[in-house]
Scaffold this motif. Structure first.
Motif, PDB file in Angstrom:
ATOM      1  N   ALA A 141       0.817  -1.214   0.000  1.00  0.00           N
ATOM      2  CA  ALA A 141       0.000   0.000   0.000  1.00  0.00           C
ATOM      3  C   ALA A 141       0.848   1.259   0.000  1.00  0.00           C
ATOM      4  O   ALA A 141       0.369   2.345  -0.313  1.00  0.00           O
ATOM      5  CB  ALA A 141      -0.931  -0.013   1.210  1.00  0.00           C
ATOM      6  N   SER A 142       2.120   1.113   0.387  1.00  0.00           N
ATOM      7  CA  SER A 142       2.987   2.284   0.428  1.00  0.00           C
ATOM      8  C   SER A 142       3.656   2.561  -0.904  1.00  0.00           C
ATOM      9  O   SER A 142       4.517   3.416  -0.999  1.00  0.00           O
ATOM     10  CB  SER A 142       4.067   2.087   1.494  1.00  0.00           C
ATOM     11  N   LEU A 143       3.282   1.791  -1.963  1.00  0.00           N
ATOM     12  CA  LEU A 143       3.890   1.973  -3.272  1.00  0.00           C
ATOM     13  C   LEU A 143       3.704   3.388  -3.815  1.00  0.00           C
ATOM     14  O   LEU A 143       4.662   3.988  -4.310  1.00  0.00           O
ATOM     15  CB  LEU A 143       3.327   0.939  -4.255  1.00  0.00           C
ATOM     16  N   PRO A 144       2.513   3.992  -3.746  1.00  0.00           N
ATOM     17  CA  PRO A 144       2.381   5.365  -4.255  1.00  0.00           C
ATOM     18  C   PRO A 144       3.301   6.344  -3.552  1.00  0.00           C
ATOM     19  O   PRO A 144       3.920   7.193  -4.194  1.00  0.00           O
ATOM     20  CB  PRO A 144       0.902   5.699  -4.019  1.00  0.00           C
ATOM     21  N   SER A 145       3.412   6.216  -2.226  1.00  0.00           N
ATOM     22  CA  SER A 145       4.293   7.136  -1.518  1.00  0.00           C
ATOM     23  C   SER A 145       5.748   6.880  -1.862  1.00  0.00           C
ATOM     24  O   SER A 145       6.558   7.798  -1.925  1.00  0.00           O
ATOM     25  CB  SER A 145       4.088   6.992  -0.005  1.00  0.00           C
ATOM     26  N   ALA A 146       6.072   5.597  -2.123  1.00  0.00           N
ATOM     27  CA  ALA A 146       7.445   5.283  -2.510  1.00  0.00           C
ATOM     28  C   ALA A 146       7.779   5.882  -3.865  1.00  0.00           C
ATOM     29  O   ALA A 146       8.856   6.430  -4.068  1.00  0.00           O
ATOM     30  CB  ALA A 146       7.642   3.765  -2.535  1.00  0.00           C
ATOM     31  N   LEU A 147       6.835   5.783  -4.804  1.00  0.00           N
ATOM     32  CA  LEU A 147       7.059   6.374  -6.118  1.00  0.00           C
ATOM     33  C   LEU A 147       7.149   7.889  -6.045  1.00  0.00           C
ATOM     34  O   LEU A 147       7.886   8.518  -6.796  1.00  0.00           O
ATOM     35  CB  LEU A 147       5.929   5.951  -7.075  1.00  0.00           C
ATOM     36  N   SER A 148       6.397   8.453  -5.115  1.00  0.00           N
ATOM     37  CA  SER A 148       6.471   9.904  -4.976  1.00  0.00           C
ATOM     38  C   SER A 148       7.819  10.340  -4.440  1.00  0.00           C
ATOM     39  O   SER A 148       8.287  11.440  -4.711  1.00  0.00           O
ATOM     40  CB  SER A 148       5.353  10.394  -4.042  1.00  0.00           C
ATOM     41  N   LYS A 149       8.463   9.450  -3.653  1.00  0.00           N
ATOM     42  CA  LYS A 149       9.783   9.772  -3.134  1.00  0.00           C
ATOM     43  C   LYS A 149      10.881   9.496  -4.154  1.00  0.00           C
ATOM     44  O   LYS A 149      12.019   9.882  -3.961  1.00  0.00           O
ATOM     45  CB  LYS A 149      10.060   8.955  -1.857  1.00  0.00           C
ATOM     46  N   LEU A 150      10.522   8.719  -5.211  1.00  0.00           N
ATOM     47  CA  LEU A 150      11.495   8.476  -6.265  1.00  0.00           C
ATOM     48  C   LEU A 150      11.734   9.766  -7.021  1.00  0.00           C
ATOM     49  O   LEU A 150      10.829  10.341  -7.606  1.00  0.00           O
ATOM     50  CB  LEU A 150      10.974   7.389  -7.214  1.00  0.00           C
ATOM     51  N   GLY A 151      12.979  10.242  -7.013  1.00  0.00           N
ATOM     52  CA  GLY A 151      13.295  11.529  -7.591  1.00  0.00           C
ATOM     53  C   GLY A 151      13.100  11.570  -9.094  1.00  0.00           C
ATOM     54  O   GLY A 151      12.985  10.535  -9.771  1.00  0.00           O
ATOM     55  N   LEU A 152      13.068  12.778  -9.617  1.00  0.00           N
ATOM     56  CA  LEU A 152      12.894  12.965 -11.052  1.00  0.00           C
ATOM     57  C   LEU A 152      14.049  12.356 -11.829  1.00  0.00           C
ATOM     58  O   LEU A 152      13.851  11.758 -12.902  1.00  0.00           O
ATOM     59  CB  LEU A 152      12.778  14.466 -11.359  1.00  0.00           C
ATOM     60  N   ILE A 153      15.256  12.445 -11.281  1.00  0.00           N
ATOM     61  CA  ILE A 153      16.423  11.882 -11.966  1.00  0.00           C
ATOM     62  C   ILE A 153      16.279  10.370 -12.108  1.00  0.00           C
ATOM     63  O   ILE A 153      16.522   9.804 -13.178  1.00  0.00           O
ATOM     64  CB  ILE A 153      17.711  12.232 -11.201  1.00  0.00           C
ATOM     65  N   GLU A 154      15.848   9.705 -11.017  1.00  0.00           N
ATOM     66  CA  GLU A 154      15.668   8.260 -11.092  1.00  0.00           C
ATOM     67  C   GLU A 154      14.581   7.872 -12.078  1.00  0.00           C
ATOM     68  O   GLU A 154      14.731   6.882 -12.817  1.00  0.00           O
ATOM     69  CB  GLU A 154      15.339   7.683  -9.717  1.00  0.00           C
ATOM     70  N   LEU A 155      13.486   8.627 -12.111  1.00  0.00           N
ATOM     71  CA  LEU A 155      12.393   8.314 -13.037  1.00  0.00           C
ATOM     72  C   LEU A 155      12.840   8.445 -14.489  1.00  0.00           C
ATOM     73  O   LEU A 155      12.563   7.578 -15.323  1.00  0.00           O
ATOM     74  CB  LEU A 155      11.196   9.224 -12.767  1.00  0.00           C
ATOM     75  N   VAL A 156      13.547   9.527 -14.790  1.00  0.00           N
ATOM     76  CA  VAL A 156      14.047   9.717 -16.157  1.00  0.00           C
ATOM     77  C   VAL A 156      15.046   8.622 -16.497  1.00  0.00           C
ATOM     78  O   VAL A 156      15.017   8.039 -17.599  1.00  0.00           O
ATOM     79  CB  VAL A 156      14.686  11.117 -16.300  1.00  0.00           C
ATOM     80  N   PHE A 157      15.921   8.326 -15.563  1.00  0.00           N
ATOM     81  CA  PHE A 157      16.913   7.275 -15.743  1.00  0.00           C
ATOM     82  C   PHE A 157      16.232   5.938 -16.000  1.00  0.00           C
ATOM     83  O   PHE A 157      16.635   5.160 -16.893  1.00  0.00           O
ATOM     84  CB  PHE A 157      17.788   7.208 -14.499  1.00  0.00           C
TER      85      PHE A 157
END
Length: 346
Positions: A211-227
């Motif tokens: 259930a904490s997946l959305p909050s985890a993704l929100s903590k994933l930085g923009l650099i990691e997402l682009v990467f």
């Protein structure tokens, strides 16, 4: 080195014709036999082409050995045709490897043709070998076949190691991020600071609760997402096997853990100079480890780094000399059964 002895029909008779038996041909012992000039280096994979040629059969499709033509006692025309047949057999493997890499998506971006063996080179090889045989210039045909076989091996190696530089970069990034993360964690423990905030990850790096997946993704930085997106697109366009995802996704995970550790490090009273020094040391260490897999001489750099750490602890040069001498070992030639370098290594 394993001795390979061949004799019989189709094999050149290099030995003394006056030898009454094989024992006389062998001489006083194996050392005397090895010292004889009439020998050639034959790899294990080369046995298949020579057996197929002596039996008059086609070389197996997946064979990668090179025909040791210098051992054959055949008419020059038959030797030229045998080398031409092997060139065509290896060329089929090369074309298959090239077609696999050409079938990727966005081939203009993710495929670069082997510069050492292009289509023009293949056509030139075919024409040169065929014309030489038609003119009964068998020596020239064999020379052309050997040259083209060498180019084919170069092309096969090029495509077999096509992902080498990219995988080296991904592994280097993963190892560097991991070393810095754990180095900062050790530095944090030494400074006596513990993390006080909670995140979506447990200590082993996995999510505590789905259930904490959305909050985890929100903590994933923009650099990691682009990467992450860039690496996934690159993996998909190249149509790589699924196990390559491990190499493509591991840098993102390591970078995410490093960013989390950096947040905790901000609470410590550590100078920027210490952190920069730590990062440079781990960068040097990670690159040394990765490059050592491809060139063992890079292990010397790791030994020098180890000796430097001892010197920083005010060890004398005399105490550090045994450590530095270990760096010489990776520069010594390998022992492969030939006796020329054995005494040097020992």
């Amino acid at each position: 080195m394993t001795p390979f002895i061949s004799w019989g029909a189709g094999i050149k008779k290099h030995h003394d014709h006056h030898a009454a038996s094989f024992a006389d041909f062998l001489g006083d012992g194996f050392e005397d036999f090895v010292a004889k000039p009439e020998k050639a280096d034959v790899k294990q994979a080369d046995i298949t082409p020579i057996i197929a040629t002596l039996l008059g059969k086609n070389i197996p499709v997946n064979s990668v050995g090179q025909l040791p033509h210098q051992l054959l006692e055949m008419h020059p025309r038959d030797r030229a045709l045998a080398l031409k047949s092997q060139y065509e057999q290896l060329l089929a493997q090369y074309r298959e490897l090239r077609s696999l890499h050409e079938s990727v998506y966005l081939s203009s971006l993710y495929h670069k043709e082997c510069p050492h063996f292009t289509r023009t080179d293949m056509d030139s090889c075919h024409l040169m070998i065929r014309k030489s045989i038609e003119r009964s210039e068998y020596a020239e045909a064999m020379e052309a076949s050997l040259s083209c076989i060498g180019k084919t091996y170069t092309g096969m190696t090029y495509y077999q190691r096509y992902q080498k530089n990219l995988l080296k970069l991904l592994i280097s990034a993963t190892l560097f991020f991991s070393l810095v993360t754990h180095g900062l964690a050790v530095l944090q423990m030494v400074c006596g600071k513990q993390a006080t905030h909670e995140n979506a990850y447990a200590e082993d790096g996995f999510l505590k609760d789905p259930a904490s997946l959305p909050s985890a993704l929100s903590k994933l930085g923009l650099i990691e997402l682009v990467f992450l997106v860039v690496l996934l697109v690159s993996w998909g366009c190249q149509r790589l096997p699924f196990h390559f995802l491990l190499y493509y996704l591991s840098p993102v995970y390591s970078l995410s853990k490093l960013r989390h550790q950096l947040k905790e490090t901000r609470e410590m009273r550590v100078s920027n100079k210490t952190i920069v020094t730590l990062i440079l040391v781990f960068l040097f260490l990670s690159e040394t480890i990765v490059f050592s897999f491809f060139e063992r001489r890079f292990l010397t750099l790791g030994v020098i780094l180890l000796a430097a750490s001892f010197i920083s602890r005010k060890w004398s040069v005399a105490k550090c000399m045994p450590v530095l001498l270990l760096g010489i070992f990776s520069w010594l030639p390998p022992i492969d059964g030939r006796r020329e370098q054995t005494a040097l290594v020992l």
